[in-house]
Motif scaffolding. Structure first.
Motif, PDB file in Angstrom:
ATOM      1  N   ASN A 246       1.005  -1.413  -0.119  1.00  0.00           N
ATOM      2  CA  ASN A 246      -0.441  -0.251   0.035  1.00  0.00           C
ATOM      3  C   ASN A 246       0.805   1.082   0.009  1.00  0.00           C
ATOM      4  N   ASN A 247      -0.049   2.570  -0.442  1.00  0.00           N
ATOM      5  CA  ASN A 247       1.614   3.183  -0.748  1.00  0.00           C
ATOM      6  C   ASN A 247       1.585   3.977   0.547  1.00  0.00           C
ATOM      7  N   ASP A 248       0.398   4.234   1.225  1.00  0.00           N
ATOM      8  CA  ASP A 248       1.034   4.765   2.788  1.00  0.00           C
ATOM      9  C   ASP A 248       2.094   3.972   3.707  1.00  0.00           C
ATOM     10  N   VAL A 249       2.695   2.752   3.337  1.00  0.00           N
ATOM     11  CA  VAL A 249       3.118   2.030   4.154  1.00  0.00           C
ATOM     12  C   VAL A 249       4.079   3.109   4.195  1.00  0.00           C
ATOM     13  N   PRO A 250       5.407   3.096   5.402  1.00  0.00           N
ATOM     14  CA  PRO A 250       6.719   4.002   5.346  1.00  0.00           C
ATOM     15  C   PRO A 250       7.273   3.409   4.894  1.00  0.00           C
ATOM     16  N   ALA A 251       7.503   2.407   3.392  1.00  0.00           N
ATOM     17  CA  ALA A 251       8.869   1.332   3.101  1.00  0.00           C
ATOM     18  C   ALA A 251       8.398   1.798   1.982  1.00  0.00           C
ATOM     19  N   LYS A 252      10.221   2.580   1.311  1.00  0.00           N
ATOM     20  CA  LYS A 252      10.339   2.447  -0.193  1.00  0.00           C
ATOM     21  C   LYS A 252      10.795   1.727  -0.663  1.00  0.00           C
TER      22      LYS A 252
ATOM     23  N   VAL B 186      10.611  -5.858   4.771  1.00  0.00           N
ATOM     24  CA  VAL B 186      11.011  -6.369   5.715  1.00  0.00           C
ATOM     25  C   VAL B 186      11.852  -5.810   7.868  1.00  0.00           C
ATOM     26  N   ASP B 187      12.513  -4.695   7.384  1.00  0.00           N
ATOM     27  CA  ASP B 187      12.383  -4.308   8.702  1.00  0.00           C
ATOM     28  C   ASP B 187      11.879  -3.910  10.208  1.00  0.00           C
ATOM     29  N   MET B 188      10.533  -2.988   8.732  1.00  0.00           N
ATOM     30  CA  MET B 188       9.099  -2.907   9.602  1.00  0.00           C
ATOM     31  C   MET B 188       8.384  -4.103  10.346  1.00  0.00           C
ATOM     32  N   ALA B 189       8.614  -5.059   9.072  1.00  0.00           N
ATOM     33  CA  ALA B 189       7.899  -6.551   9.777  1.00  0.00           C
ATOM     34  C   ALA B 189       7.634  -6.629  11.193  1.00  0.00           C
ATOM     35  N   LYS B 190       9.546  -7.147  11.089  1.00  0.00           N
ATOM     36  CA  LYS B 190      10.634  -8.008  11.826  1.00  0.00           C
ATOM     37  C   LYS B 190      10.069  -6.506  13.783  1.00  0.00           C
ATOM     38  N   ALA B 191       9.797  -5.588  13.454  1.00  0.00           N
ATOM     39  CA  ALA B 191      10.178  -4.596  14.376  1.00  0.00           C
ATOM     40  C   ALA B 191       8.573  -4.511  14.945  1.00  0.00           C
ATOM     41  N   LYS B 192       7.695  -5.321  14.219  1.00  0.00           N
ATOM     42  CA  LYS B 192       6.359  -5.405  14.588  1.00  0.00           C
ATOM     43  C   LYS B 192       5.984  -7.201  13.928  1.00  0.00           C
ATOM     44  N   PRO B 193       5.848  -8.291  14.781  1.00  0.00           N
ATOM     45  CA  PRO B 193       5.714  -9.262  14.421  1.00  0.00           C
ATOM     46  C   PRO B 193       4.010  -9.290  14.972  1.00  0.00           C
TER      47      PRO B 193
END
Length: 322
Positions: A131-137, A143-150
């Motif tokens: 999604n465009n609003d996800v803060p990942a480019k 993946v780092d974002m997902a690791k921080a929020k299991p």
């Protein structure tokens, strides 16, 4: 010498109703092509394009019948129990003809013996989109974002390819994401655009137009090499520094087991003519669709290899059968 009329009638009936006469007459009525996924899906788009070209060889209409549900199982089951006469065929995929037996505890048919291979159509890679609003480019940032929020990051899936590709990514990247199942790829895409889910890994037919249109952000392709259709996207392996990530969706035509060889040969001729047609190749070149005409025997061999490959992928991704 005069032949009695009764004998002439008997001889005529014998010829008319012999198996040879029946096979030579194929097809003499419309053929039903069951697409086991929803309208608008890649399987549907490719199946309809092939059907339109196959008609030119077969000389009879091909009626496309969408029977979505349970990763293609419902449509495949209908073809498995159909009369083996060539008038009902399956637009099959890696889901229906390779992976399903590893994803379902029970199937209403034997996946390995219920179908007669007809012809290979082609394959497409998938695109990992967010999604465009996800803060990942980039995929690494995601993946780092997902690791921080299991468990808090979600992904959509409406087919085996979409589910397994995402679970493989999670497993190989060492993250935990939550699957949100959908009945169709277009429905999943609608929710990705709307922000109801964070990620969706889908075939080019569904994903590429939305990436090109700026409605979602493409992060990577699932093939081992970059795609000419969107060369700016890295492969998953490039994006994450992996070596063995690859998952490609494929499409092929199958008939019910027991369909006569000469009928299979006629259908195979039509499938190969469609694959070689400029119309099909031009229509799907932009989505990375690679055609590969071949024999029914080649499809059978490919099926055995793909079944083993998908079984390993599902096991490695720790996906439990439902």
């Amino acid at each position: 010498m005069r032949i009695p009329r009764r004998l002439l009638a008997t001889l005529a009936a014998t010829v008319l109703f012999s198996p040879l006469a029946f096979s030579q007459a194929f097809p003499n009525k419309p053929i039903k092509a069951v697409v086991p996924f929803a309208p608008g899906s890649a399987t549907d788009q490719i199946g309809r394009a092939f059907a339109a070209e196959m008609v030119k060889v077969l000389g009879q209409p091909i009626v496309v019948d969408n029977k979505p549900g349970v990763n293609g199982m419902l449509g495949a089951a209908e073809v498995a129990k159909a009369a083996p006469d060539g008038y009902t065929i399956l637009i099959g995929t890696n889901s229906t003809n390779a992976a399903l037996k590893f994803l379902q505890k029970t199937l209403p048919y034997d996946q390995d013996t219920a179908f007669a291979p007809v012809g290979y159509m082609g394959s497409v890679p998938l695109i990992v989109g967010i999604n465009n609003d996800v803060p990942a480019k980039t995929l690494k940032e995601f993946v780092d974002m997902a690791k921080a929020k299991p468990g808090q990051v979600t992904f959509a899936s409406a087919s085996t390819s979409q589910l397994v590709s995402s679970e493989m990514l999670s497993s190989m990247a060492g993250v935990k994401m939550t699957n949100v199942p959908y009945k169709s790829g277009p429905a999943a895409m609608t929710d990705l655009i709307g922000g109801q889910v964070n990620m969706f890994t889908a075939d080019f037919a569904v994903m590429l137009p939305q990436v090109k249109g700026g409605k979602v952000r493409g992060l990577a392709v699932t093939s081992s090499k970059r795609s000419a259709a969107i060369p700016e996207l890295p492969t998953v392996n490039e994006a994450l520094g992996l070596k063995d990530y690859e998952l490609i969706a494929y499409f092929a035509v199958f008939a019910p087991a027991g369909t006569p060889p000469d009928v299979i040969a006629k259908l195979n001729q039509a499938v190969n003519a469609a694959a070689n047609s400029k119309e099909v190749q031009d229509k799907f070149a932009a989505i990375g669709f690679a055609v590969e005409p071949g024999t029914p025997e080649a499809l059978a061999q490919r099926g055995r290899l793909e079944t083993a490959k998908w079984g390993k992928a599902i096991k490695d991704a720790k996906i439990e059968p439902q």
